[in-house]
Write an enzyme that holds these catalytic residues in place. Structure first.
Site, PDB file in Angstrom:
ATOM      1  N   SER A  63      -1.906   0.183  -5.355  1.00 48.52           N
ATOM      2  CA  SER A  63      -3.259   0.730  -5.170  1.00 48.52           C
ATOM      3  C   SER A  63      -3.274   2.207  -5.555  1.00 48.52           C
ATOM      4  O   SER A  63      -4.229   2.697  -6.171  1.00 48.52           O
ATOM      5  CB  SER A  63      -3.708   0.572  -3.718  1.00 48.52           C
TER       6      SER A  63
ATOM      7  N   ARG B 288       7.551  -6.154  -4.162  1.00 46.04           N
ATOM      8  CA  ARG B 288       7.486  -6.013  -5.620  1.00 46.04           C
ATOM      9  C   ARG B 288       8.868  -5.755  -6.197  1.00 46.04           C
ATOM     10  O   ARG B 288       9.283  -6.396  -7.144  1.00 46.04           O
ATOM     11  CB  ARG B 288       6.569  -4.835  -5.999  1.00 46.04           C
TER      12      ARG B 288
ATOM     13  N   HIS C 143      -1.588  -7.910  -4.883  1.00 47.63           N
ATOM     14  CA  HIS C 143      -2.009  -8.429  -3.569  1.00 47.63           C
ATOM     15  C   HIS C 143      -2.606  -9.828  -3.720  1.00 47.63           C
ATOM     16  O   HIS C 143      -2.338 -10.726  -2.921  1.00 47.63           O
ATOM     17  CB  HIS C 143      -3.109  -7.546  -2.944  1.00 47.63           C
TER      18      HIS C 143
ATOM     19  N   LYS D  78      -6.315   8.591   9.877  1.00 49.44           N
ATOM     20  CA  LYS D  78      -6.167   8.571   8.410  1.00 49.44           C
ATOM     21  C   LYS D  78      -7.519   8.491   7.706  1.00 49.44           C
ATOM     22  O   LYS D  78      -7.574   8.391   6.479  1.00 49.44           O
ATOM     23  CB  LYS D  78      -5.290   7.387   7.985  1.00 49.44           C
TER      24      LYS D  78
HETATM   25  O1  PNS Z   1      -0.855  -1.703   2.441  1.00 47.07           O
HETATM   26  P1  PNS Z   1       0.112  -0.905   3.249  1.00 47.07           P
HETATM   27  O2  PNS Z   1      -0.389   0.517   3.375  1.00 47.07           O
HETATM   28  O3  PNS Z   1       1.514  -0.985   2.740  1.00 47.07           O
HETATM   29  O4  PNS Z   1       0.117  -1.545   4.720  1.00 47.07           O
HETATM   30  C1  PNS Z   1       0.901  -1.017   5.772  1.00 47.07           C
HETATM   31  C2  PNS Z   1       0.389  -1.564   7.117  1.00 47.07           C
HETATM   32  C3  PNS Z   1      -1.083  -1.218   7.256  1.00 47.07           C
HETATM   33  C4  PNS Z   1       0.579  -3.052   7.162  1.00 47.07           C
HETATM   34  C5  PNS Z   1       1.222  -0.889   8.240  1.00 47.07           C
HETATM   35  O5  PNS Z   1       1.165   0.489   8.089  1.00 47.07           O
HETATM   36  C6  PNS Z   1       0.685  -1.284   9.619  1.00 47.07           C
HETATM   37  O6  PNS Z   1       0.952  -2.357  10.089  1.00 47.07           O
HETATM   38  N1  PNS Z   1      -0.090  -0.369  10.241  1.00 47.07           N
HETATM   39  C7  PNS Z   1      -0.666  -0.597  11.538  1.00 47.07           C
HETATM   40  C8  PNS Z   1       0.025   0.259  12.580  1.00 47.07           C
HETATM   41  C9  PNS Z   1       1.342  -0.359  13.012  1.00 47.07           C
HETATM   42  O7  PNS Z   1       1.391  -1.431  13.561  1.00 47.07           O
HETATM   43  N2  PNS Z   1       2.426   0.395  12.754  1.00 47.07           N
HETATM   44  C10 PNS Z   1       3.755   0.000  13.189  1.00 47.07           C
HETATM   45  C11 PNS Z   1       4.548  -0.736  12.166  1.00 47.07           C
HETATM   46  S1  PNS Z   1       6.156  -0.829  12.837  1.00 47.07           S
END
Ligand code: PNS
Length: 169
Positions: free
Chosen positions: A128, A91, A16, A40
């Protein structure tokens, strides 16, 4: 131009940090935003405040980077902040399908663009999830995360680390 680097950051890894640092050289300003979801809650190792504290410490040396959080849809956050560029790291090919789907959906529902930065190959296998797993058994994760994350993981798993140190004399 300003951009948003969203994620769970539980905790932020060196992968990151690589993506964020490089994004901070491309964009005038980057906001790292912890996206949290009330449903969550409890599924993360670090609560929201802990993740924000780690992020603040890990990004303190980057003058054009700010830290924020939001509970809800990313596109709603983007609209609220009047930002239109999302940064995501890639990645390996395995990340591609998921990222492709959310990038398309976000553009469809929020008219935002997603810019991908390829994480350095050194961090290809760092996530993570794996860092949490290794740290939970007292393994060495110091290369895989910034110092702030490593210290927070050590505090979280203090007992495991103390037992290991005692065993190793
Ligand atoms: O670090 P991550 O878990 O890969 O991040 C994923 C994240 C948090 C960027 C994604 O799940 C997100 O944008 N969540 C917010 C809810 C949302 O907008 N969901 C719709 C995506 S189409």
């Amino acid at each position: 131009m300003n951009a948003v680097f969203p994620g769970s950051f539980d905790p932020i890894t060196s992968g990151h940090m690589d993506v964020l640092t490089r994004a901070s050289r491309i964009f005038d300003h980057v906001t790292v935003t912890v996206m949290h979801n009330a449903r969550k809650q409890g599924k993360h190792l670090f609560d929201l405040e802990e993740r924000l504290d780690i992020l603040r410490e890990a990004t303190a040396h980057l003058p054009n980077v700010a830290v924020d959080s939001f509970g809800g849809l990313l596109v709603d956050y983007m609209r609220q902040q009047q930002k239109s560029i999302i940064i995501r790291g890639l990645r390996a090919v395995s990340d591609y399908e998921y990222e492709l789907q959310i990038a398309h959906l976000n553009r469809q529902i929020g008219e935002v663009e997603t810019v991908f930065i390829m994480a350095a190959t050194r961090w290809s296998f760092v996530s993570s999830t794996m860092v949490r797993e290794i740290a939970s058994y007292g393994g060495d994760i110091s290369e895989m995360v910034p110092r702030a994350s490593a210290a927070a993981l050590r505090r979280k798993f203090a007992e495991v680390y103390e037992r290991r140190a005692a065993q190793n004399g």
